[in-house]
Design a protein around this motif. Structure first.
Motif, mmCIF file in Angstrom:
data_model
loop_
_atom_site.group_PDB
_atom_site.id
_atom_site.type_symbol
_atom_site.label_atom_id
_atom_site.label_comp_id
_atom_site.label_asym_id
_atom_site.label_seq_id
_atom_site.Cartn_x
_atom_site.Cartn_y
_atom_site.Cartn_z
ATOM 1 N N VAL A 136 -0.182 14.671 0.527
ATOM 2 C CA VAL A 136 -0.315 13.699 -0.558
ATOM 3 C C VAL A 136 -1.606 13.793 -1.413
ATOM 4 O O VAL A 136 -2.679 13.641 -0.735
ATOM 5 N N SER A 137 -1.432 13.750 -2.762
ATOM 6 C CA SER A 137 -2.832 13.632 -3.624
ATOM 7 C C SER A 137 -3.458 12.692 -3.152
ATOM 8 O O SER A 137 -2.971 11.293 -2.714
ATOM 9 N N SER A 138 -4.659 12.576 -3.287
ATOM 10 C CA SER A 138 -5.839 11.344 -3.444
ATOM 11 C C SER A 138 -5.157 10.078 -4.170
ATOM 12 O O SER A 138 -5.232 8.905 -3.882
ATOM 13 N N VAL A 139 -4.661 10.610 -5.407
ATOM 14 C CA VAL A 139 -4.445 9.501 -6.316
ATOM 15 C C VAL A 139 -3.184 8.978 -5.915
ATOM 16 O O VAL A 139 -2.905 7.538 -6.064
ATOM 17 N N ALA A 140 -2.053 9.806 -5.356
ATOM 18 C CA ALA A 140 -0.877 9.239 -4.984
ATOM 19 C C ALA A 140 -1.115 8.111 -3.776
ATOM 20 O O ALA A 140 -0.519 7.227 -3.714
ATOM 21 N N ALA A 141 -2.050 8.982 -2.927
ATOM 22 C CA ALA A 141 -2.337 8.062 -1.524
ATOM 23 C C ALA A 141 -2.947 6.525 -2.184
ATOM 24 O O ALA A 141 -2.406 5.557 -1.450
ATOM 25 N N ALA A 142 -3.677 6.438 -3.020
ATOM 26 C CA ALA A 142 -4.397 5.322 -3.333
ATOM 27 C C ALA A 142 -3.058 4.364 -3.831
ATOM 28 O O ALA A 142 -3.306 3.170 -3.720
ATOM 29 N N LEU A 143 -2.507 5.077 -4.876
ATOM 30 C CA LEU A 143 -1.518 4.134 -5.336
ATOM 31 C C LEU A 143 -0.397 3.693 -4.270
ATOM 32 O O LEU A 143 -0.021 2.436 -4.282
ATOM 33 N N MET A 144 -0.343 4.454 -3.339
ATOM 34 C CA MET A 144 0.487 3.806 -2.213
ATOM 35 C C MET A 144 -0.226 2.795 -1.447
ATOM 36 O O MET A 144 0.552 1.656 -1.096
ATOM 37 N N PHE A 145 -1.395 2.849 -1.258
ATOM 38 C CA PHE A 145 -2.101 1.857 -0.575
ATOM 39 C C PHE A 145 -2.206 0.527 -1.323
ATOM 40 O O PHE A 145 -2.451 -0.464 -0.967
ATOM 41 N N ARG A 146 -2.375 0.908 -2.829
ATOM 42 C CA ARG A 146 -2.431 -0.572 -3.822
ATOM 43 C C ARG A 146 -1.119 -1.212 -3.528
ATOM 44 O O ARG A 146 -1.161 -2.434 -3.492
ATOM 45 N N THR A 147 0.011 -0.541 -3.283
ATOM 46 C CA THR A 147 1.259 -1.364 -3.386
ATOM 47 C C THR A 147 1.463 -1.944 -1.859
ATOM 48 O O THR A 147 1.796 -3.048 -1.875
ATOM 49 N N LEU A 148 1.159 -1.283 -0.896
ATOM 50 C CA LEU A 148 1.192 -1.641 0.354
ATOM 51 C C LEU A 148 0.254 -2.864 0.709
ATOM 52 O O LEU A 148 0.627 -4.028 1.165
ATOM 53 N N PHE A 149 -0.917 -3.071 -0.011
ATOM 54 C CA PHE A 149 -1.856 -4.193 0.294
ATOM 55 C C PHE A 149 -1.854 -5.101 -0.831
ATOM 56 O O PHE A 149 -2.782 -5.905 -1.026
ATOM 57 N N ASN A 150 -0.572 -4.912 -1.792
ATOM 58 C CA ASN A 150 -0.747 -6.037 -2.716
ATOM 59 C C ASN A 150 -0.532 -7.389 -2.204
ATOM 60 O O ASN A 150 -0.050 -7.689 -1.147
ATOM 61 N N SER A 151 -1.169 -8.285 -2.748
ATOM 62 C CA SER A 151 -1.379 -9.634 -1.887
ATOM 63 C C SER A 151 -0.185 -10.469 -2.088
ATOM 64 O O SER A 151 0.180 -11.342 -1.350
ATOM 65 N N ASP A 152 0.720 -10.245 -2.992
ATOM 66 C CA ASP A 152 1.901 -10.992 -3.251
ATOM 67 C C ASP A 152 3.204 -10.493 -2.205
ATOM 68 O O ASP A 152 3.699 -11.297 -1.624
ATOM 69 N N PHE A 153 3.590 -9.043 -2.509
ATOM 70 C CA PHE A 153 4.509 -8.638 -1.629
ATOM 71 C C PHE A 153 4.031 -7.508 -0.419
ATOM 72 O O PHE A 153 4.931 -6.983 -0.029
ATOM 73 N N GLY A 154 2.965 -7.518 -0.531
ATOM 74 C CA GLY A 154 2.470 -6.276 0.401
ATOM 75 C C GLY A 154 2.838 -6.600 1.690
ATOM 76 O O GLY A 154 2.814 -7.808 2.351
ATOM 77 N N PHE A 155 2.970 -5.456 2.400
ATOM 78 C CA PHE A 155 3.511 -5.632 3.876
ATOM 79 C C PHE A 155 2.497 -6.438 4.775
ATOM 80 O O PHE A 155 2.827 -7.005 5.702
ATOM 81 N N PRO A 156 1.233 -6.096 4.879
ATOM 82 C CA PRO A 156 0.341 -6.902 5.751
ATOM 83 C C PRO A 156 0.229 -8.314 5.522
ATOM 84 O O PRO A 156 0.284 -9.013 6.346
ATOM 85 N N ASN A 157 0.312 -8.467 4.428
ATOM 86 C CA ASN A 157 0.380 -10.059 3.911
ATOM 87 C C ASN A 157 1.701 -10.688 4.444
ATOM 88 O O ASN A 157 1.715 -11.870 4.877
#
Lengths: 301, 393, 305
Positions: free
Chosen positions: C128-149
């Motif tokens: 996975v390219s660094s940009v794509a990984a970053a984007l996936m983590f942006r989605t993952l850690f979104n404060s509204d719907f992100g999984f950790p939250n």
């Protein structure tokens, strides 16, 4: 048949009486030990696949749904985001650029790397060690450090924003690793095979094509995959060396699109990201073993 | 000190591969027992089951009466010497030997005292500060022994501990191991594929083949009265000649006829193999020892005389091995267990069987093609059932 | 057919008579040498040279300033704060990365069936390219719907504004960096574990060690070289990481994830202060080399003597 019967003749002669004393079960031998293995493995799978799953999930939602429906499985899955990605001219041109530059770099790397590695692996010549050092040392040069110098070089050569220049740069980036891996593989081929071919009257070129290369197909595949991956995923140098959609590749396009659309369109961004990953995954699934072992053999030496 | 008991022990892998088949064995306290057999016979697996490195599929193993099936290795109070010695490469000799004591959380003073005592016994005190890679093969072997003896375990387990040494060193270390065990009197189970090691080291020797214990006996008994065709063909160098033969009533008593040769069976043999008398007119397996052949002379009675054509001669120095041509079919443990598996015959140039080898000390070695007159000591004949491979007792 | 010293060692390998003329070797390795020279060696030297000049787009003059650019960098508080953030980022990546890769590798080393499958899965982030990984983590850690939250809220805690809080943003950036770089480190360490003679760990068990103590006293010391390699890898990738951070936080919020590399891009591409940017490039090179030497000296100190 009797020799392999249940009882050897000696067994009947001396069967000891088994004293029955305490018999206890070791706690650690049981569920606890199994948990110590399977818990980390489960964590590894979640850690690896988690980001993918979320991304896939979001990519099948409509932009408005992302916030309204935070579940992993979309209520109304839609391919809308993928359609919009594919319809983007920027995506199409970047995809084409990535394909051209990816294959260009991999072919050029192999064309240049194989003869060099073969020479280093099999020939004795003056300056061999020094040249080898010179060819391999640049592996330690980080790409961020090359952004500016190469940018200036490109401007000087009027090669800024050119696909050919990118192919050449990526080839330069990849050659040290490729040569390193290939030398290892070539040296692992028994010399006797080449000597036999020589005695059988093969010319040097024929020997390379009929003996050495067929035996190095796994190695060539490994190097090809690594080279293609590197060119396909490269971001920093593309950022420094391109400007227009005539030469920019997928990661840069993705970065630009993400900055442009902001938080508004998660499905579009994730669909884009996944589409850039998909071709590599498809290739990778077929030759995962080569990649894993190739990386290892390169790393451990 | 401990005694080890195997009770109906089985080891199976996956779908029906049987590594150890119903092993029953009682090893007395202080005894030195050798498990011997060809590779894949289950000897190492048996040892590893005692160590706890291999699970027991069924049956029980007990040490001092305590069933240890479910105990982890560390709870069994055993020590093991591995084929590769398994010295920890990042530790000095002293740390290697002290490792079991460290794991047992012994105080440092006692630890160093016991290590230096063990080092003294093995004469490796000057090596204590070195790393394994700085040691020769023989020294490594001693350190491995040292690591085993420091903790005075109930049982020593040794898995081919000498097979990585060169021949000369092997003989020397063999002597030292025997000496050490006699001194320490610790129960020892020793695994080897080398029959010489087995015969020289063991108080008793357990011969295994195909997962089955063939015979458990003192070395001399193993040689003098093998219980199965396998043991007969395994012990001795060169091994016993085994071929198909027929028991017949002759003028001077029972005779055994194999190929175009025949011998009169000595009464001492009949006492040892009473089953022979019930086999008159039947086919059996005849075993002859190569070293019981001698050049015949004028006094040799007819019933001990063998006349045969020489196919091949191997000079061993003072002795020669003479391969005799005959029509008797060679028999092996494998050919009995699986008659369809293929023909074990080694043929002479004339296409006849060379199932009989004699080891003799002639005045001048015979030539191939020559006909020789030999005498066989007919009280050293061995008889086995042609179908079961068991001795005809 | 062979002449000279007939040892099988490749370094002194024999040569077939009349075959391996040195000229062929020079010709076949020349293209590789030229490409490496032009696109790798030259730019590095060029950067070192350029860092000695004051190059700005405003003037056509490029006066020689010696170490002036370096002095300017060292006098810039922004450099020191970004160096500090890089230190935190690198240390965090190494700590988390090593811990995870060692635990995962030990677990993987214990299984036989399914090993290839799980190992194959574990390598996925590598492609996975660094940009794509970053984007996936942006989605993952979104404060509204992100999984950790979602998990936090499910457990009754309040969700965290992951990417708009400097402290948490650094954590997310470290997580994304470790995620992309873990596969190779895991392979290194697993490879090390698999070369350990099985009899050694068995001997440890017989010698009375528990599985955990055998891992600590026997296996870990034996894979120090591979752990060092993994450390060098994590460190190298973290020191030179640009795409991940740029696409994930862009250096923000504020400048809480503004690393040295981002500072270099800002100087060079935003402020066109090429001379200073080149000085920063060289500083990053030296930092990398220094850290690598440091890890190797640690290995010499704690590894096998």
């Amino acid at each position: 048949m009797a020799v392999t019967q249940d009882h050897g003749p000696a067994a009947a002669a001396a069967r000891p009486a088994m004293p029955r004393t305490r018999r206890r079960r070791s706690l650690l031998g049981g569920p606890l030990r199994r948990a110590a293995i399977w818990l980390p493995l489960a964590a590894l799978v979640v850690w690896t696949l988690g980001p993918f799953l979320i991304s896939v999930s979001v990519s099948f939602k409509a932009p408005a749904q992302v916030f309204a429906d935070p579940g992993l499985i979309p209520d109304e899955p839609t391919l809308d985001a993928y359609k919009r990605v594919i319809d983007r001219p920027g995506f199409r041109s970047a995809l084409w650029n990535s394909v051209v530059i990816g294959f260009g770099s991999l072919i050029l790397t192999l064309l240049i790397g194989v003869p060099a590695a073969y020479a280093f692996a099999r020939f004795r010549f003056r300056g061999r060690h020094l040249m080898l050092l010179f060819a391999l040392l640049p592996m330690l040069v980080p790409k961020v450090g090359l952004m500016f110098p190469l940018f200036l070089v490109a401007v000087e050569l009027k090669a800024f924003d050119s696909r050919l220049f990118l192919i050449l740069v990526f080839t330069g980036m990849l050659l040290p690793l490729a040569v390193w891996l290939l030398i290892g593989f070539f040296q692992a081929i028994p010399r006797e095979l080449e000597e036999a071919a020589a005695v059988d009257g093969a010319s040097q070129l024929r020997m390379l094509f009929h003996v050495v290369l067929p035996l190095s197909i796994p190695a060539l595949l490994t190097v090809a995959v690594l080279a293609f991956r590197e060119a396909w995923n490269e971001f920093e140098l593309v950022l420094a060396l391109t400007q227009t959609s005539a030469s920019r590749t997928l990661p840069y396009e993705l970065y630009l699109m993400q900055s442009a659309t902001g938080i508004a369109d998660y499905p579009l961004q994730n669909a884009f990201a996944l589409l850039t990953i998909l071709p590599l995954i498809l290739v990778y699934l077929r030759i995962e073993r080569y990649v894993a072992e190739g990386l290892l053999s390169g790393a451990v030496k | 000190m401990g005694e080890v008991t195997f009770h109906n022990v089985m080891k199976t892998y996956g779908a029906g591969t049987v590594a150890v088949n119903n092993l029953n064995l009682k090893i007395e306290e202080g005894e030195f027992i050798v498990l011997v057999g060809p590779s894949g016979c289950g000897k190492s697996t048996s040892l590893r089951m005692v160590a706890g490195l291999e699970e027991i599929s069924s049956g029980e193993i007990a040490i001092n009466g305590e069933v240890v099936n479910d105990l982890s290795p560390r709870e069994r109070d055993i020590a093991m010497v591995f084929q590769s010695y398994a010295l920890y490469p990042h530790m000095t000799v002293e740390q290697n030997m002290g490792f079991p004591l460290r794991m047992a959380k012994l105080p440092a003073s006692e630890k160093s005292q016991r290590v230096s005592r063990a080092a003294d016994i093995l004469d490796i005190t000057n090596l204590l500060g070195r790393y394994p890679r700085e040691l020769s093969g023989g020294q490594r072997q001693r350190v491995a022994m040292g690591r085993a003896i420091v903790r005075s375990p109930r049982v020593f387990l040794m898995d081919e501990p000498l097979s990585n040494l060169d021949a000369k060193l092997r003989v020397q270390m063999r002597g030292e191991i025997a000496h050490l065990q006699r001194e320490l009197k610790t129960t020892t189970i020793y695994v080897t594929h080398d029959q010489v090691e087995a015969m020289t080291l063991g108080d008793r020797v357990a011969v295994m083949y195909d997962g089955v214990l063939q015979q458990l006996a003192a070395p001399t008994d193993l040689y003098a009265s093998p219980e199965t065709v396998f043991v007969a063909g395994f012990i001795g160098s060169p091994p016993m000649n085994l071929c198909e033969a027929r028991i017949e009533q002759g003028a001077h008593g029972l005779e055994v006829r194999f190929g175009d040769m025949s011998l009169t069976i000595d009464p001492a043999c009949l006492r040892k193999y009473p089953g022979v008398e019930q086999s008159v007119g039947k086919d059996v397996v005849l075993g002859t020892r190569p070293e019981c052949f001698f050049p015949a002379d004028a006094e040799t009675p007819e019933g001990q005389r063998i006349r045969a054509k020489v196919d091949l001669v191997e000079l061993l120095g003072a002795e020669v091995l003479v391969y005799l041509e005959s029509d008797a079919k060679t028999v092996t443990a494998k050919s009995i267990a699986n008659p369809a598996a293929g023909d074990p015959q080694i043929r002479s140039r004339n296409g006849r069987s060379t199932s009989t080898v004699a080891r003799i000390t002639p005045r001048s070695p015979p030539r191939p093609g020559e006909v020789v007159d030999l005498r066989y000591e007919t009280d050293s004949l061995h008889f086995f059932d042609l179908r079961t491979g068991h001795a005809l007792r | 057919m062979a002449e000279g010293n007939p040892t099988p060692d490749a370094a002194t390998a024999t040569r077939i008579v009349g075959w391996q003329h040195p000229l062929i070797a020079y010709i076949s390795s020349a293209p590789a040498m030229i490409i490496v020279a032009v696109f790798l060696a030259f730019p590095v030297l060029y950067a070192a040279w350029q860092s000695l000049f004051a190059i700005t787009p405003l003037s056509r003059e490029t006066p020689f300033v010696g170490f002036g650019n370096y002095i300017a960098v060292f006098n810039d508080p922004a450099f020191w704060s970004s160096l500090g953030r890089t230190a935190i980022f690198v240390a965090g990546t190494i700590a988390l990365g090593l811990t995870l890769s060692i635990i995962f590798a030990f677990a993987l080393n214990r299984i036989v069936s399914g090993l290839r499958f799980i190992r194959g899965l574990a390598i996925l982030p590598y492609i996975v390219s660094s940009v794509a990984a970053a984007l996936m983590f942006r989605t993952l850690f979104n404060s509204d719907f992100g999984f950790p939250n979602q998990v936090l809220e499910f457990l009754g805690f309040e969700g965290i504004a992951w990417l708009s809080n400097g402290f948490y943003a650094m954590i997310v950036v470290i997580l994304a960096q470790v995620w992309t770089d873990l596969p190779l480190a895991l392979l290194f360490i697993l490879g090390g574990l698999q070369t350990i003679d099985k009899q050694l760990t068995e001997a440890a068990l017989v010698d009375g060690a528990t599985g955990l103590r055998s891992a600590i006293h026997i296996s870990l010391p034996l894979i120090v070289p591979q752990i060092t390699l993994a450390t060098v890898w994590f460190s190298f990738k973290a020191v030179t990481s640009l795409g991940t951070v740029l696409a994930l936080t862009g250096g923000g919020p504020g400048d809480s994830t503004q690393l040295l590399t981002l500072e270099m891009v800002r100087l060079g591409f935003d402020e066109y202060d090429t001379g200073t940017a080149m000085a920063l490039v060289i500083i990053i090179f030296l930092l990398n080399a220094g850290l690598t030497l440091f890890y190797l000296s640690l290995q010499r100190k704690f590894g096998m003597k």
